[in-house]
Design an enzyme around this catalytic site. Structure first.
Site, mmCIF file in Angstrom:
data_model
loop_
_atom_site.group_PDB
_atom_site.id
_atom_site.type_symbol
_atom_site.label_atom_id
_atom_site.label_comp_id
_atom_site.label_asym_id
_atom_site.label_seq_id
_atom_site.Cartn_x
_atom_site.Cartn_y
_atom_site.Cartn_z
ATOM 1 N N CYS A 100 0.835 -1.200 0.000
ATOM 2 C CA CYS A 100 0.000 0.000 0.000
ATOM 3 C C CYS A 100 0.877 1.261 0.000
ATOM 4 O O CYS A 100 0.586 2.236 -0.686
ATOM 5 C CB CYS A 100 -0.921 -0.021 1.212
ATOM 6 S SG CYS A 100 -1.993 1.422 1.308
ATOM 7 N N CYS A 200 -4.331 -1.473 5.409
ATOM 8 C CA CYS A 200 -4.009 -0.081 5.181
ATOM 9 C C CYS A 200 -5.238 0.708 4.701
ATOM 10 O O CYS A 200 -5.744 0.473 3.609
ATOM 11 C CB CYS A 200 -2.921 -0.098 4.122
ATOM 12 S SG CYS A 200 -2.534 1.423 3.377
#
Length: 395
Positions: A100, A200
Site C-alpha cells: 500500500c 491499510c
C-alpha cells in the site's frame, strides 16, 4: 512557501503531522484517501471510512487547511486486493501494508499531490529521513523512528530514492505519547482515538470472508507432524563453497500426508499461514498446534505441536533476483559480495543479526539464530544501525 500534501487518515498521527508542518511554515493541504471498501467483509464498527474521513475533515477545519477526499478504490482494488488474492491462491502470505505504501501512498497518491503542484507528500509514519551528498549525487536514507515501540520503517521498506526525495515524516522524532499530547493541546478530535488496525486504510477485515469472495472453501486434512520425525534428520553434505551451503540451508522441509497423522479438517489451505495457531480447532494436545506448512495444491495443512517445533525454524531464506530492492542503491551488493546487517522478517520483530550474500539468481539472508515461521510472500528488511537499506520478498 513549499506546498505539502498530507495524507490525512483520520488518525492522530497524520493529524499531528499536518499541525507540525503548518507550524514549520509549509503550505499544507489535507487529502483523505478513500480506498476499496466492502461492508460485507469489513468489521465496520472497527474502522468505517466515513467516520475516518469525517475526523480528517474536522482536523483540517481546526488547522485551517484545505481538505478533500480522493477516491483511489479502483487502483487499490487492482494493485492491493487483487495482489492479495493472487498471493493467497499460490499459498503465499502477502503484506498489503508494505504494498500500500509503495503502490498507493507513494505512487498513485504522490502523483495526485504532484499534479496539485506539491513539493512534498507527508504521512504520519514513525520513521525519519536524512540526506547526504555522495559524489555528485544526493542520496536519501530511511531511518527508524525514535519511538522503538512504534517504529514503522519496515512498512516503507519498498520505497525508492525518487519516492523518498518527495517524502516527509514529521512525527518521526517523537514518541507516541508526545504525539497524543500535542493533539490534545491543539484540541484535535483525534487526540484520544484508538489506532486503526487491519488493512491499510480499510480497517479490520474478516480474512476468511474476504478471501472466500474469490477463493472458495474446500475441505482438506490437517496433518500433525511429530517433532522427532526423520524429515528433520537430513544429513548435511560436504559443500564445495559458501553458496552451496546457503542454498542447502534455505530449503524448506517437504512433507506428505504419510509423514504424520490426520488430526482434523480445514476449509481451505489458502486461508492459513505459517506460524498460525488460531483457527485450527484441534484439541487433545498438551501444547497448542501451529501451522508449519501449507500445501495449496493438495489442500493439506501441516501442523506441529508447540511453538518450539522443529518444523517452524530455519536460519537461511532466499530472495529472487527480481524481488531484491535497495533503498540505498549505492550500497547494492554485486554477485559474490557479502554484508553484515540487522534484519527482520515481520513488522513487530526485534532486529536480529544476519548476513547477506548476493548470488547470481538472488540473495541469501542468513540469520545467526534460527527464525520462527519464515513465510513466503512476506518481506525481509535489512538495516545497518538505524538505517533501512533494502528489502525483498521471501521466496
Amino acid at each position: 512557501m513549499k506546498r505539502v500534501i498530507v495524507g490525512l487518515s483520520g488518525g492522530v498521527d497524520s493529524s499531528v503531522a499536518a499541525y507540525l508542518l503548518k507550524q514549520q511554515g509549509y503550505e499544507v493541504i489535507g487529502l483523505f484517501m478513500k480506498n476499496w471498501h466492502d461492508d460485507s467483509v469489513t468489521i465496520s464498527k472497527e474502522c468505517p471510512w466515513l467516520e475516518d474521513s469525517n475526523d480528517a475533515m474536522l482536523v483540517a477545519e481546526k488547522l485551517g487547511i484545505p481538505f478533500q477526499v480522493v477516491d483511489l478504490s479502483e487502483q487499490y482494488k487492482e494493485r492491493i486486493v487483487d495482489y492479495m488474492f493472487r498471493e493467497y491462491k499460490m499459498g503465499r502470505t502477502p503484506n498489503p501494508d508494505v504494498l500500500c505504501n509503495r503502490e498507493i501512498k507513494f505512487d498513485v497518491f504522490m502523483d495526485i499531490a504532484l499534479d496539485l503542484k506539491a513539493d512534498y507528500v507527508a504521512t504520519g509514519h514513525y520513521c525519519r529521513k536524512s540526506e547526504q551528498e555522495i559524489g555528485a549525487e544526493r542520496v536519501y536514507s530511511l531511518l527508524a523512528g525514535k519511538d522503538d515501540n512504534k517504529d514503522q520503517s519496515y512498512f516503507l521498506c519498498q520505497l525508492s530514492q525518487q519516492q523518498l526525495a518527495k517524502a516527509l515524516f514529521p512525527i518521526g522524532e517523537l514518541k507516541k505519547s508526545e504525539v497524543r499530547e500535542i493533539a490534545a493541546q491543539q484540541g484535535l478530535v483525534t487526540a484520544d482515538k484508538k489506532d486503526s488496525q487491519g488493512l491499510c486504510f480499510i480497517g479490520k477485515v474478516r480474512l476468511p470472508e474476504f478471501l472466500q469472495q474469490q477463493l472458495k472453501p474446500k475441505e482438506g486434512l490437517i496433518v500433525q507432524i511429530p517433532n522427532d520425525s526423520t524429515i528433520y534428520d537430513t544429513e548435511t553434505p560436504e559443500f564445495s563453497n559458501q553458496e552451496e551451503a546457503l542454498k542447502f540451508n534455505s530449503q524448506k522441509f517437504h512433507y506428505s500426508p504419510e509423514d504424520g497423522k490426520a488430526v482434523g479438517k480445514h476449509q481451505g489451505a489458502h486461508y492459513f499461514t505459517k506460524g498460525q495457531r488460531k483457527g485450527l480447532a484441534v484439541g487433545g494436545t498438551v501444547e497448542p498446534l501451529f501451522v508449519i506448512d501449507t500445501d495449496v495444491e493438495r489442500n493439506v495443512i501441516y501442523a506441529g505441536e508447540g511453538k518450539h517445533h522443529r518444523g517452524l525454524y530455519r536460519n537461511v531464506l532466499f530472495v529472487k533476483a527480481d524481488e531484491i530492492h535497495w533503498i540505498r542503491e549505492d550500497l547494492a551488493l554485486e554477485i559474490g559480495e557479502e554484508m553484515e546487517v540487522m534484519a527482520r522478517i515481520r513488522y513487530r520483530q526485534a532486529l536480529k543479526k544476519a548476513s547477506l550474500y548476493r548470488a547470481a539468481d538472488g540473495m541469501y539472508v542468513s540469520f545467526n539464530e534460527p527464525q520462527s515461521a519464515i513465510t513466503e510472500g512476506q518481506f525481509v528488511a535489512w538495516y545497518q544501525d538505524d538505517e533501512l537499506l533494502g528489502s525483498g520478498v521471501i521466496s
